[in-house]
Design a protein around this motif. Sequence first.
Motif, mmCIF file in Angstrom:
data_model
loop_
_atom_site.group_PDB
_atom_site.id
_atom_site.type_symbol
_atom_site.label_atom_id
_atom_site.label_comp_id
_atom_site.label_asym_id
_atom_site.label_seq_id
_atom_site.Cartn_x
_atom_site.Cartn_y
_atom_site.Cartn_z
ATOM 1 N N TYR A 133 12.523 1.590 -1.373
ATOM 2 C CA TYR A 133 13.561 2.604 -1.584
ATOM 3 C C TYR A 133 13.563 2.973 -3.064
ATOM 4 C CZ TYR A 133 14.931 0.158 2.699
ATOM 5 O OH TYR A 133 14.936 -0.467 3.923
ATOM 6 N N GLY A 134 12.828 3.997 -3.387
ATOM 7 C CA GLY A 134 12.720 4.435 -4.768
ATOM 8 C C GLY A 134 12.924 5.933 -4.849
ATOM 9 N N PRO A 135 12.218 6.625 -5.746
ATOM 10 C CA PRO A 135 12.274 8.094 -5.731
ATOM 11 C C PRO A 135 11.880 8.649 -4.367
ATOM 12 C CG PRO A 135 11.189 7.301 -7.714
ATOM 13 C CD PRO A 135 11.361 6.112 -6.830
ATOM 14 N N ARG A 136 11.019 7.904 -3.654
ATOM 15 C CA ARG A 136 10.611 8.258 -2.298
ATOM 16 C C ARG A 136 10.838 7.054 -1.387
ATOM 17 N NH1 ARG A 136 7.012 9.643 -5.959
ATOM 18 N NH2 ARG A 136 5.863 7.696 -5.599
ATOM 19 N N LEU A 137 10.941 7.295 -0.104
ATOM 20 C CA LEU A 137 10.974 6.220 0.885
ATOM 21 C C LEU A 137 9.543 5.993 1.355
ATOM 22 C CD1 LEU A 137 12.296 4.212 2.813
ATOM 23 C CD2 LEU A 137 12.846 6.130 4.338
ATOM 24 N N GLU A 138 9.020 4.791 1.110
ATOM 25 C CA GLU A 138 7.642 4.492 1.461
ATOM 26 C C GLU A 138 7.572 3.193 2.256
ATOM 27 O OE1 GLU A 138 5.136 4.636 -1.983
ATOM 28 O OE2 GLU A 138 5.618 6.736 -2.407
ATOM 29 N N MET A 139 6.424 2.959 2.878
ATOM 30 C CA MET A 139 6.208 1.771 3.691
ATOM 31 C C MET A 139 4.777 1.302 3.514
ATOM 32 S SD MET A 139 6.360 1.433 7.879
ATOM 33 C CE MET A 139 4.992 2.599 8.100
ATOM 34 N N VAL A 140 4.599 -0.017 3.499
ATOM 35 C CA VAL A 140 3.269 -0.617 3.518
ATOM 36 C C VAL A 140 3.212 -1.579 4.694
ATOM 37 C CG1 VAL A 140 1.635 -2.108 2.305
ATOM 38 C CG2 VAL A 140 2.906 -0.348 1.045
ATOM 39 N N VAL A 141 2.149 -1.488 5.500
ATOM 40 C CA VAL A 141 1.982 -2.298 6.701
ATOM 41 C C VAL A 141 0.671 -3.064 6.619
ATOM 42 C CG1 VAL A 141 1.714 -2.290 9.215
ATOM 43 C CG2 VAL A 141 3.281 -0.677 8.127
ATOM 44 N N ALA A 142 0.736 -4.377 6.844
ATOM 45 C CA ALA A 142 -0.467 -5.202 6.951
ATOM 46 C C ALA A 142 -0.675 -5.550 8.411
ATOM 47 C CB ALA A 142 -0.323 -6.475 6.128
ATOM 48 N N LYS A 146 -5.975 -4.708 7.607
ATOM 49 C CA LYS A 146 -5.815 -3.612 6.661
ATOM 50 C C LYS A 146 -4.395 -3.614 6.092
ATOM 51 C CE LYS A 146 -9.090 -0.558 9.046
ATOM 52 N NZ LYS A 146 -9.281 0.757 9.717
ATOM 53 N N SER A 147 -4.261 -3.075 4.880
ATOM 54 C CA SER A 147 -2.944 -2.836 4.295
ATOM 55 C C SER A 147 -2.820 -1.342 4.024
ATOM 56 C CB SER A 147 -2.759 -3.639 3.002
ATOM 57 O OG SER A 147 -2.628 -5.013 3.301
ATOM 58 N N LEU A 148 -1.932 -0.694 4.783
ATOM 59 C CA LEU A 148 -1.846 0.757 4.798
ATOM 60 C C LEU A 148 -0.521 1.239 4.223
ATOM 61 C CD1 LEU A 148 -3.260 1.289 8.409
ATOM 62 C CD2 LEU A 148 -4.526 1.274 6.242
ATOM 63 N N HIS A 149 -0.568 2.331 3.493
ATOM 64 C CA HIS A 149 0.541 2.860 2.706
ATOM 65 C C HIS A 149 0.991 4.202 3.292
ATOM 66 C CE1 HIS A 149 1.805 4.211 -1.663
ATOM 67 N NE2 HIS A 149 2.842 3.980 -0.892
ATOM 68 N N TYR A 150 2.300 4.341 3.529
ATOM 69 C CA TYR A 150 2.850 5.546 4.167
ATOM 70 C C TYR A 150 4.040 6.088 3.372
ATOM 71 C CZ TYR A 150 0.270 3.945 8.312
ATOM 72 O OH TYR A 150 -0.710 3.527 9.180
ATOM 73 N N PHE A 161 0.511 9.135 6.329
ATOM 74 C CA PHE A 161 -0.411 8.175 5.732
ATOM 75 C C PHE A 161 -0.807 8.618 4.325
ATOM 76 C CE2 PHE A 161 -4.883 6.861 5.006
ATOM 77 C CZ PHE A 161 -4.684 5.490 4.960
ATOM 78 N N ILE A 162 -0.783 7.666 3.387
ATOM 79 C CA ILE A 162 -1.192 7.959 2.008
ATOM 80 C C ILE A 162 -2.572 7.379 1.722
ATOM 81 C CG2 ILE A 162 -0.657 7.630 -0.439
ATOM 82 C CD1 ILE A 162 2.280 7.357 0.324
ATOM 83 N N GLN A 163 -2.721 6.069 1.941
ATOM 84 C CA GLN A 163 -3.969 5.421 1.546
ATOM 85 C C GLN A 163 -4.054 4.025 2.147
ATOM 86 O OE1 GLN A 163 -3.958 4.316 -2.704
ATOM 87 N NE2 GLN A 163 -1.718 4.342 -2.651
ATOM 88 N N GLU A 164 -5.262 3.490 2.167
ATOM 89 C CA GLU A 164 -5.476 2.071 2.430
ATOM 90 C C GLU A 164 -5.682 1.389 1.084
ATOM 91 O OE1 GLU A 164 -8.603 -1.025 4.590
ATOM 92 O OE2 GLU A 164 -8.693 1.119 5.068
ATOM 93 N N PHE A 165 -4.980 0.277 0.852
ATOM 94 C CA PHE A 165 -5.087 -0.400 -0.437
ATOM 95 C C PHE A 165 -6.380 -1.205 -0.530
ATOM 96 C CE2 PHE A 165 -0.280 -0.203 -0.673
ATOM 97 C CZ PHE A 165 -0.259 0.661 -1.756
#
Length: 292
Positions: A133-142, A146-150, A161-165
């Motif tokens: 919970y920052g300037p944007r609401l984001e999520m990371v899922v493992a 894989k660890s994926l960023h949304y 989807f943003i990226q895979e770390f």
Amino acid sequence: MDYINKIIQELQKGAVQIANLLQKRDIEYTANSNASGDNQLQIDILADKLFGDILGEMNIKGFASEERNEAVYIKRNNHEIDIDSDSHHLLVAFDPLDGSSLVDSNLTIGSIFGIYHNDFQAQNIVASLYFLYGPRLEMVVAKDSKSLHYLYNYVTHSWDFIQEFHLKKEGNINAPGGTQKEWLPHHKQLIESFFADGYRLRYSGGMVADLHQILCKGGGIFSYPATTQAPKGKLRNLFEVLPFALIFENAGGKAIDSQMRLLEIQSDSIHESTPCFFGSISEIDRVMQFYK
């Protein structure tokens, strides 16, 4: 549908509600402390109830929260259980609002979840995620190695989807937790060695924010060691440490307690804590050398 995905989807709905609640500057402390001895904000209690209510309606074995003394096991009648689903063997451990003491200064905070099969043990973690919970609401899922960023899209109400770390072998961020006067001498030498090599200090006091920055920047080191006042560290295994250990390993990094891989440690209680180090391969190798 994979029931782990179903759990994630339901938690996503809760995260949107938490993000909306955080638009108010609600910094009122209650007279209560959680199971770890931390003073509770009203928003801590609201977040715990919200996620607890979501999980309590799901076809899982149970859940545990940093804010509750004991795990909650969900009783189901036989006709309510899908015998073709393995979901009723799943357990969820969560920190409903990590870094909530930063709410008054409007710094980034988060929610952390570990999904376990059958028992709350490191070797049984099958997926993890956190919300930011920052300037944007984001999520990371493992999940699925894989660890994926949304990113949550408030226009389409979808998670984009943003990226895979993928961590580099070596980074340049140093996030050292714990009170410095309580550090042991070899830990102090370790931290100073990183600064001597030009690492940048990046520490907010919020685990989600600090570890997320290392993931986004491609490497670095986060440490919360054993100290003279907390010989077992401060961060809780099930709610915080193990979920991030899975995320970092999936991203090509390492996560240890100073020598042992965190995903191999044993937890004797749901609120047990451990020293922990997360980072790129080079940084974690250095930790092991200093702690040998």
